[in-house]
Design a protein around this motif. Sequence first.
Motif, short mmCIF file in Angstrom:
data_model
loop_
_atom_site.label_atom_id
_atom_site.label_comp_id
_atom_site.label_asym_id
_atom_site.label_seq_id
_atom_site.Cartn_x
_atom_site.Cartn_y
_atom_site.Cartn_z
N ALA A 79 43.76 52.04 -16.62
CA ALA A 79 43.26 52.70 -17.72
C ALA A 79 44.49 52.57 -18.80
CB ALA A 79 43.39 54.19 -17.27
N HIS A 80 45.42 51.62 -18.83
CA HIS A 80 46.59 51.54 -19.62
C HIS A 80 46.10 51.75 -21.07
CE1 HIS A 80 45.36 47.70 -17.96
NE2 HIS A 80 45.40 47.15 -19.14
N LEU A 81 45.13 51.03 -21.47
CA LEU A 81 44.49 51.08 -22.91
C LEU A 81 44.13 52.31 -23.40
CD1 LEU A 81 43.33 47.42 -23.36
CD2 LEU A 81 45.53 48.28 -24.01
N GLU A 110 45.81 39.38 -21.05
CA GLU A 110 45.16 39.48 -22.21
C GLU A 110 45.45 40.97 -22.90
OE1 GLU A 110 43.66 39.05 -19.21
OE2 GLU A 110 41.89 40.11 -19.04
N ASP A 111 46.03 41.96 -22.13
CA ASP A 111 46.41 43.17 -22.91
C ASP A 111 47.70 43.30 -23.03
OD1 ASP A 111 43.52 44.01 -22.12
OD2 ASP A 111 44.07 45.11 -20.23
N VAL A 112 48.58 42.63 -22.71
CA VAL A 112 49.84 42.72 -22.93
C VAL A 112 50.17 43.05 -24.49
CG1 VAL A 112 52.28 41.57 -23.03
CG2 VAL A 112 50.72 41.61 -20.87
N SER A 113 49.63 42.25 -25.46
CA SER A 113 49.89 42.01 -26.90
C SER A 113 49.42 43.48 -27.43
CB SER A 113 49.30 40.81 -27.58
OG SER A 113 47.88 41.12 -27.38
N GLN A 114 48.44 44.01 -26.88
CA GLN A 114 47.93 45.28 -27.22
C GLN A 114 48.80 46.38 -26.91
OE1 GLN A 114 43.68 46.75 -27.35
NE2 GLN A 114 43.38 44.93 -26.28
N VAL A 115 49.43 46.31 -25.61
CA VAL A 115 50.44 47.25 -25.11
C VAL A 115 51.55 47.02 -26.18
CG1 VAL A 115 51.73 48.05 -23.36
CG2 VAL A 115 49.39 47.40 -22.94
N GLU A 116 52.13 45.99 -26.46
CA GLU A 116 53.33 45.68 -26.94
C GLU A 116 52.99 46.16 -28.48
OE1 GLU A 116 55.36 41.86 -24.91
OE2 GLU A 116 54.12 41.51 -26.37
N ALA A 117 51.88 46.04 -29.02
CA ALA A 117 51.67 46.52 -30.48
C ALA A 117 51.82 48.09 -30.53
CB ALA A 117 50.17 46.11 -30.83
N LEU A 118 51.76 48.61 -29.32
CA LEU A 118 51.84 50.36 -29.32
C LEU A 118 53.36 50.63 -29.35
CD1 LEU A 118 49.19 51.04 -26.66
CD2 LEU A 118 49.31 51.96 -28.93
N GLY A 119 54.24 49.36 -29.13
CA GLY A 119 55.68 49.85 -29.24
C GLY A 119 56.37 49.76 -27.89
#
Lengths: 145, 322
Positions: A79-81, A110-119
């Motif tokens: 549920a991280h995203l 494939e989710d890592v870049s989205q997580v990184e984009a959150l800060g």
Amino acid sequence: MNDPNTTSGSVAEGRPIRVLIAKPGLDGHDRGAKVVARALRDAGMEVVYTGIRQTPEMIAEAALQEDVQVVGLSILSGAHLGLFPRIVEELTQRKIDDVLLFAGGIIPAEDVSQVEALGFKGVFGPGTDTRDVIEFVRENAPRRV
Amino acid sequence: MDAQEIVDSLLAGDRRALARAITHVEADTMIGREILRQVYPRTGRAQTIGITGSAGTGKSTLVGAVAREERVRGRTVGIVAVDPSSPFSHGAILGDRIRMQELTSDPGVFLRSMASRGNLGGLSETATGVVDLMDVFGHDVVLIETVGAGQDEVEVATTAQTTVLVTNPAAGDEVQSMKAGLMEIAQIMVVNKADLAGADTAVAQLRALLAIANHDAWKPPVLSTVARANEGVAELVDSIDDHQEHTRSDTHGAQERERHVRGQIVALVRAGLHREVFEIDKVNSLLDELVLEVAARNQDPRSAAGELLEALPKLWATPEEM
């Protein structure tokens, strides 16, 4: 003679880095979080551990009240995203803009870049050497006082 | 943020300013000292309550239960939870939030975890300051939870106006050993986990001990609680209120406040002396020499300490070599 008006000595040893380790969401498996918490403690840090099933609000409140420099989130439920943006939002609402964020657990590549984009400055998956986490925190934790 | 900005925001009710102020006080920075200087005249409004006892007696759970009861009575609550630092790594795991889950999202509660950071009696120094900050922020009640394991932790408990000592049934030996130490600093005794066998005996033993002890106007009550099930907690809070009223009464108030403040000053002087003395390089060199002498049994520890104390005024007055 020492000038009693300087803070030398009392501060000279340095203030230990304060870290919040929290588990958002509903999965109840916190072995990874505990391993990281212990490793950081053994590296001389003060680790506030909240336990499992934390809401985004509880995590942000803990970060505020404990004035930690670092927030590490462990999540295995997938549920991280859904949860991470809400946590970042709760932090922002409280004007907490000076903490180092990192995440661990099961976060697909494939989710890592989205997580990184959150800060989030670091994302650590299964099999991570705790020494890497310690080094990451030491190098990136913002100074407080 | 400088001290003035932090003080202004803190007094305006900014929780983040309170958190940052605590960080400064905990690290004993110049800003931290300035904040405490500025806010001290405004302290004294909150009830300050220390809760101490051996590990495993249920202090965290009891603190949580007391905090909930205070909330039911419409009071806001600050909690300072102290956990031990590792003597080896100096790190710590601060886990009190786990046992106070439902309180952590209550805006009427502010919980701060602190690591004891070991040495020098500095813990009571910082804890006193943190309690003052929680007080001026406007909390009606400030709870301080400590591991009652050593002298330092006992001192922390005495930074509060009311100290509650927590023990368990079947801790008969422990009750015996408490006679000399902790018993004398507690204003309220609690036998927690009173659903276990032996609770009545423990209460009776404590009452018997207190009956033969010499006391002033306040007679410490002995209560039993089952914090987990919220049993006896309302009675405990009533008892805390009674003691608080006692410390604020016309007849005993002045004496109680002086006792409390004297304890604080003495603890701060002791910590400050210890720190300043062992910051002097020449003191440490002399100490190193004396250690060798005593280790070789050429001198006894008492004479060595005496020699150091005698040399102290001179070492203190001599400027440090750079």
